[in-house]
Motif scaffolding. Structure first.
Motif, short mmCIF file in Angstrom:
data_model
loop_
_atom_site.label_atom_id
_atom_site.label_comp_id
_atom_site.label_asym_id
_atom_site.label_seq_id
_atom_site.Cartn_x
_atom_site.Cartn_y
_atom_site.Cartn_z
N ALA A 15 -10.12 -20.94 21.40
CA ALA A 15 -10.30 -19.66 22.07
C ALA A 15 -8.98 -19.03 22.51
CB ALA A 15 -11.24 -19.82 23.27
N MET A 16 -8.05 -19.84 22.99
CA MET A 16 -6.79 -19.26 23.45
C MET A 16 -6.00 -18.68 22.28
SD MET A 16 -5.19 -18.45 26.14
CE MET A 16 -5.93 -19.38 27.44
N LYS A 17 -6.08 -19.29 21.12
CA LYS A 17 -5.42 -18.73 19.93
C LYS A 17 -6.06 -17.39 19.56
CE LYS A 17 -4.07 -23.19 18.21
NZ LYS A 17 -4.51 -24.33 17.46
N TYR A 18 -7.36 -17.30 19.67
CA TYR A 18 -8.07 -16.06 19.41
C TYR A 18 -7.61 -14.98 20.39
CZ TYR A 18 -12.06 -12.89 18.76
OH TYR A 18 -12.85 -11.80 18.52
N ASN A 19 -7.50 -15.33 21.67
CA ASN A 19 -7.07 -14.37 22.68
C ASN A 19 -5.65 -13.88 22.42
OD1 ASN A 19 -9.52 -14.85 23.96
ND2 ASN A 19 -8.67 -16.38 25.32
N ILE A 20 -4.77 -14.78 22.04
CA ILE A 20 -3.38 -14.39 21.74
C ILE A 20 -3.36 -13.50 20.49
CG2 ILE A 20 -1.08 -15.25 21.15
CD1 ILE A 20 -1.99 -15.76 24.08
N ALA A 73 -0.30 -8.81 27.21
CA ALA A 73 0.36 -10.00 26.66
C ALA A 73 1.04 -10.79 27.78
CB ALA A 73 1.37 -9.61 25.58
N LEU A 74 1.61 -10.08 28.75
CA LEU A 74 2.20 -10.77 29.90
C LEU A 74 1.13 -11.48 30.73
CD1 LEU A 74 4.78 -8.04 31.01
CD2 LEU A 74 5.26 -10.23 29.87
N VAL A 75 -0.02 -10.85 30.88
CA VAL A 75 -1.13 -11.49 31.61
C VAL A 75 -1.56 -12.76 30.88
CG1 VAL A 75 -3.55 -11.23 32.31
CG2 VAL A 75 -1.94 -9.34 32.66
N TRP A 76 -1.71 -12.68 29.55
CA TRP A 76 -2.14 -13.85 28.78
C TRP A 76 -1.06 -14.93 28.74
CZ3 TRP A 76 -6.88 -15.17 27.91
CH2 TRP A 76 -7.85 -14.18 27.94
N ALA A 77 0.20 -14.54 28.79
CA ALA A 77 1.26 -15.55 28.87
C ALA A 77 1.13 -16.34 30.17
CB ALA A 77 2.63 -14.88 28.78
N TYR A 78 0.80 -15.65 31.25
CA TYR A 78 0.58 -16.34 32.53
C TYR A 78 -0.64 -17.25 32.46
CZ TYR A 78 -0.09 -17.19 37.49
OH TYR A 78 -0.26 -17.80 38.69
N LEU A 79 -1.70 -16.81 31.78
CA LEU A 79 -2.89 -17.66 31.64
C LEU A 79 -2.60 -18.90 30.80
CD1 LEU A 79 -5.74 -15.02 31.24
CD2 LEU A 79 -5.24 -16.47 33.21
N VAL A 80 -1.76 -18.78 29.79
CA VAL A 80 -1.36 -19.95 29.00
C VAL A 80 -0.60 -20.92 29.90
CG1 VAL A 80 0.19 -20.72 27.15
CG2 VAL A 80 -1.36 -18.80 26.77
N TYR A 81 0.29 -20.39 30.75
CA TYR A 81 1.01 -21.24 31.70
C TYR A 81 0.03 -21.95 32.64
CZ TYR A 81 3.44 -22.44 35.98
OH TYR A 81 3.88 -23.11 37.08
N LEU A 82 -0.94 -21.21 33.17
CA LEU A 82 -1.93 -21.81 34.07
C LEU A 82 -2.72 -22.91 33.37
CD1 LEU A 82 -3.42 -18.83 36.07
CD2 LEU A 82 -1.89 -20.61 36.89
N ARG A 83 -3.07 -22.70 32.12
CA ARG A 83 -3.84 -23.70 31.36
C ARG A 83 -3.04 -24.99 31.22
NH1 ARG A 83 -4.88 -24.89 25.68
NH2 ARG A 83 -7.06 -25.47 25.46
N LYS A 84 -1.76 -24.85 30.91
CA LYS A 84 -0.90 -26.04 30.79
C LYS A 84 -0.74 -26.72 32.15
CE LYS A 84 1.60 -24.61 26.74
NZ LYS A 84 2.88 -24.26 26.12
N ASP A 85 -0.63 -25.94 33.21
CA ASP A 85 -0.48 -26.51 34.55
C ASP A 85 -1.73 -27.26 34.98
OD1 ASP A 85 1.05 -26.84 37.01
OD2 ASP A 85 -0.49 -25.54 37.90
N ILE A 86 -2.90 -26.72 34.67
CA ILE A 86 -4.15 -27.41 34.99
C ILE A 86 -4.23 -28.73 34.24
CG2 ILE A 86 -6.67 -27.33 34.74
CD1 ILE A 86 -6.45 -24.30 35.25
N ALA A 87 -3.88 -28.71 32.95
CA ALA A 87 -3.93 -29.94 32.16
C ALA A 87 -2.94 -30.98 32.70
CB ALA A 87 -3.62 -29.64 30.69
N ARG A 88 -1.75 -30.53 33.08
CA ARG A 88 -0.74 -31.45 33.63
C ARG A 88 -1.23 -32.05 34.95
NH1 ARG A 88 2.54 -31.24 37.67
NH2 ARG A 88 2.17 -29.03 38.04
N ARG A 89 -1.74 -31.21 35.83
CA ARG A 89 -2.22 -31.70 37.12
C ARG A 89 -3.42 -32.63 36.95
NH1 ARG A 89 -2.85 -26.83 41.03
NH2 ARG A 89 -3.45 -28.54 42.37
#
Length: 139
Positions: free
Chosen positions: A83-88, A112-128
């Motif tokens: 889904a994230m690839k589709y969104n990008i 695109a800036l909003v979705w870049a932040y959401l990609v960052y949040l997704r990675k942060d959630i996975a890391r945490r």
């Protein structure tokens, strides 16, 4: 129904227990809500394209409405691993809207800036989640 490890392949390597509340469910809601907000903004470019520049023609109207339909359909696939690839990909199409009208391309850059932040949040959630730092994993 998908499990958290199917929704996010990164969560399968965690040595900690699953959080009491599914963080991916909330993230899917944020992604769907962002797409709906984006649909509204994209459809609001129709009067701008009509008034400014050469006006609305069949190509620009079809492009804008096609993007809106793809974004609405994207709300229903947010549980899929791709889904994230589709969104990008939608953001790339929106930025390419510069060729239709500059207002569409500008909206593409903003979202695109909003979705870049959401990609960052997704990675942060996975890391945490992997580190066991989410609420419910420490209990």
């Amino acid at each position: 129904m998908s499990t958290p490890s199917e929704s996010n392949p990164e969560s399968g390597r965690s040595q900690f227990g699953a959080p009491t509340k599914d963080p991916w469910k909330g993230f899917r809601g944020i992604a769907s809500g962002t797409l709906i907000l984006e649909v509204i903004v994209v459809l609001l470019t129709i009067p701008v394209v009509q008034v400014v520049g050469d006006g609305l023609n069949w190509f620009s109207g079809t492009y804008i409405l096609g993007l809106a339909v793809l974004m609405i359909l994207g709300c229903g696939i947010q549980g899929r691993p791709w889904a994230m690839k589709y969104n990008i990909g939608l953001q790339v199409l929106l930025i390419l809207g510069f060729f239709v009208h500059y207002s569409i391309g500008i909206m593409g850059i903003v979202f695109a800036l909003v979705w870049a932040y959401l990609v960052y949040l997704r990675k942060d959630i996975a890391r945490r989640m992997d580190e066991g730092l989410l609420p419910g994993q420490r209990d």
